[in-house]
Motif scaffolding. Structure first.
Motif, PDB file in Angstrom:
ATOM      1  N   GLY A   1       5.554  -0.674  -5.235  1.00 33.08           N
ATOM      2  CA  GLY A   1       7.141  -0.018  -5.061  1.00 33.08           C
ATOM      3  C   GLY A   1       7.801  -0.264  -6.258  1.00 33.08           C
ATOM      4  N   ALA A   2       8.215  -1.536  -6.485  1.00 37.80           N
ATOM      5  CA  ALA A   2       9.013  -2.187  -7.657  1.00 37.80           C
ATOM      6  C   ALA A   2      10.453  -1.567  -7.544  1.00 37.80           C
ATOM      7  CB  ALA A   2       8.296  -2.004  -8.870  1.00 37.80           C
ATOM      8  N   LEU A   3      11.001  -1.422  -6.291  1.00 37.13           N
ATOM      9  CA  LEU A   3      12.412  -0.686  -6.424  1.00 37.13           C
ATOM     10  C   LEU A   3      13.480  -1.680  -6.889  1.00 37.13           C
ATOM     11  CD1 LEU A   3      12.106   1.152  -2.735  1.00 37.13           C
ATOM     12  CD2 LEU A   3      11.630   2.079  -5.014  1.00 37.13           C
TER      13      LEU A   3
ATOM     14  N   ARG B   1      20.227   5.704  -5.048  1.00 35.89           N
ATOM     15  CA  ARG B   1      20.261   5.735  -6.690  1.00 35.89           C
ATOM     16  C   ARG B   1      19.171   5.097  -7.030  1.00 35.89           C
ATOM     17  NH1 ARG B   1      25.165   1.122  -6.911  1.00 35.89           N
ATOM     18  NH2 ARG B   1      24.667   1.638  -9.107  1.00 35.89           N
ATOM     19  N   ASN B   2      17.994   4.599  -6.469  1.00 40.37           N
ATOM     20  CA  ASN B   2      16.958   4.400  -7.146  1.00 40.37           C
ATOM     21  C   ASN B   2      16.243   5.555  -7.610  1.00 40.37           C
ATOM     22  OD1 ASN B   2      15.093   1.643  -6.931  1.00 40.37           O
ATOM     23  ND2 ASN B   2      16.717   1.275  -5.329  1.00 40.37           N
ATOM     24  N   ILE B   3      16.467   6.587  -6.522  1.00 37.61           N
ATOM     25  CA  ILE B   3      15.780   7.798  -6.977  1.00 37.61           C
ATOM     26  C   ILE B   3      16.394   8.451  -8.247  1.00 37.61           C
ATOM     27  CG2 ILE B   3      15.258  10.322  -6.247  1.00 37.61           C
ATOM     28  CD1 ILE B   3      14.808   8.994  -3.315  1.00 37.61           C
TER      29      ILE B   3
ATOM     30  N   ARG C   1       6.901   5.459  -0.557  1.00 37.89           N
ATOM     31  CA  ARG C   1       7.442   6.983  -0.641  1.00 37.89           C
ATOM     32  C   ARG C   1       8.646   7.046  -1.691  1.00 37.89           C
ATOM     33  NH1 ARG C   1       6.272   6.548   5.033  1.00 37.89           N
ATOM     34  NH2 ARG C   1       4.611   7.821   5.634  1.00 37.89           N
ATOM     35  N   VAL C   2       9.470   6.033  -1.589  1.00 38.30           N
ATOM     36  CA  VAL C   2      10.607   6.064  -2.444  1.00 38.30           C
ATOM     37  C   VAL C   2      10.252   5.966  -3.938  1.00 38.30           C
ATOM     38  CG1 VAL C   2      12.580   5.036  -2.984  1.00 38.30           C
ATOM     39  CG2 VAL C   2      12.059   5.349  -0.550  1.00 38.30           C
ATOM     40  N   ALA C   3       9.309   4.989  -3.872  1.00 40.30           N
ATOM     41  CA  ALA C   3       8.809   4.856  -5.363  1.00 40.30           C
ATOM     42  C   ALA C   3       8.339   6.264  -5.954  1.00 40.30           C
ATOM     43  CB  ALA C   3       7.817   3.662  -5.281  1.00 40.30           C
ATOM     44  N   LEU C   4       7.739   6.970  -5.150  1.00 37.94           N
ATOM     45  CA  LEU C   4       7.033   8.203  -5.553  1.00 37.94           C
ATOM     46  C   LEU C   4       8.154   9.109  -5.747  1.00 37.94           C
ATOM     47  CD1 LEU C   4       4.419  10.008  -5.849  1.00 37.94           C
ATOM     48  CD2 LEU C   4       4.613  10.518  -3.571  1.00 37.94           C
TER      49      LEU C   4
END
Length: 352
Positions: free
Chosen positions: A95-97, A105-107, A150-153
């Motif tokens: 992921g590397a968030l 804010r990541n997205i 899922r957030v990384a995607l």
């Protein structure tokens, strides 16, 4: 949600050596991924999978060859677009968030050029897409591994990229999570219509997730096709063994069939002019019978390995130096030392 059309990824003659005069990591690799398709690039460590991804992303410049998305030339003679101009999204391993930024804010990180309201709407769309509505205020450390992927995607898909690259994104997940996260990732990619490339060394992951499977060996594409075709009709014995368990036996050709130590086997598209070679079968094509003389070729059980959903039975057969592996869902009553019959079902492929 808008779909992205016309984003076929086409890689031709890609060559890459990290040192002048050194052995190439990629050696004329070709790969075409139709627009909206998910292709899995499968191969052993060191075959060039990650190097391919880094070139498509723009992090490396190839020694030779071209990379195109639709009609746009990303890499080629005299051309090397910067990563930020390629419209390529990346989902790295684990992921590397950004740990100091919230999920929202990541997205939103790559949504430059959007006002605050537009960013908020896009973030909400992405959270809904990946099944994490309401998670925008959470921090990455508050999420499970599957949720982080899922957030990384979502972060990769938010800017509406033409191509999404996934670099072994499920490696860090527990086995119990992988199947569900893979399905969610595939569904999200399909919903956006993005062209995607998944790099993996996991054969089952490639076969169960992708529309196309490209098997890479020594920096070249050894075979590319649907998962069914690559598994059922491998290009050669090496590919056969790499994408699954294989039963390889000698055979001689006669009238579209092959005479083998396992009996006469029908051939699927026998090569023209080839009169003898290696016959390939999959372990599930062999059926066990309790009557050696009536149920095919006689054999002796050497070992039984139970896997829950099925079992693999090793059987010694006269005329073969090594035992054959039989995959069966019902090994009831089969024990080492038992005499059994072996019968081939379906057709085989023949290789030089």
């Amino acid at each position: 949600m808008n779909r992205v059309h016309g984003n076929e990824l086409r890689v031709e003659g890609l060559t890459m050596a990290y040192a002048p005069g050194g052995a190439p990591v990629l050696d004329g690799l070709d790969l075409t991924v139709p627009a909206g398709a998910l292709a899995a690039v499968l191969g052993p460590s060191g075959c060039g999978k990650t190097t391919l991804l880094r070139i498509v992303a723009g992090f490396l410049r190839p020694s030779a060859g071209t990379v195109r998305v639709g009609e746009r030339l990303l890499s080629g003679p005299g051309t090397q677009l910067a990563p930020e101009r390629r419209r390529v999204g990346i989902v790295p391993q684990e992921g590397a968030l950004f740990p100091h930024l919230s999920v929202a804010r990541n997205i939103a990180f790559g949504l430059t050029g959007h006002d605050r309201a537009a960013r908020g709407r896009r973030v909400d769309e992405m959270l809904e897409l990946v099944g994490l509505s309401g998670y925008g205020a959470r921090m990455p450390h508050e999420l499970s591994g599957g949720q982080q992927q899922r957030v990384a995607l979502a972060r990769a898909l938010a800017p509406e990229p033409a191509v999404v690259l996934l670099d072994e994104p499920f490696n860090a997940l527990d086995a119990s999570l992988r199947t569900g996260v893979r399905a969610d990732v595939r569904a999200a990619l399909s919903a956006t219509g993005a062209t995607a490339v998944l790099v993996t060394h996991d054969q089952q992951e490639a076969l169960s997730t992708a529309d196309l499977v490209a098997v890479v060996r020594d920096g070249r594409t050894a075979q590319c096709g649907t998962p069914q075709d690559v598994y059922r009709y491998p290009a050669d014995p090496w590919v056969a063994r790499f994408v699954g368990d294989a039963v390889l036996v000698p055979g001689t050709v006669a009238d579209g069939t092959a005479d083998t130590p396992l009996g006469r086997v029908p051939l699927a598209s026998p090569p023209a002019g080839l009169r003898a070679g290696t016959v390939l079968l999959r372990p599930e094509q062999l059926a066990l019978g309790a009557e050696p003389d009536a149920d095919g070729v006689p054999g002796t059980v050497l070992d039984v390995r139970f896997h829950g959903h099925d079992a693999v039975v090793s059987v010694a057969v006269q005329g073969l130096d090594a035992p054959v592996e039989v995959r069966t869902p019902t090994p009831v009553g089969v024990r080492p030392g038992a005499a059994v019959g072996l019968r081939v079902t379906g057709s085989a492929t023949l290789h030089r």
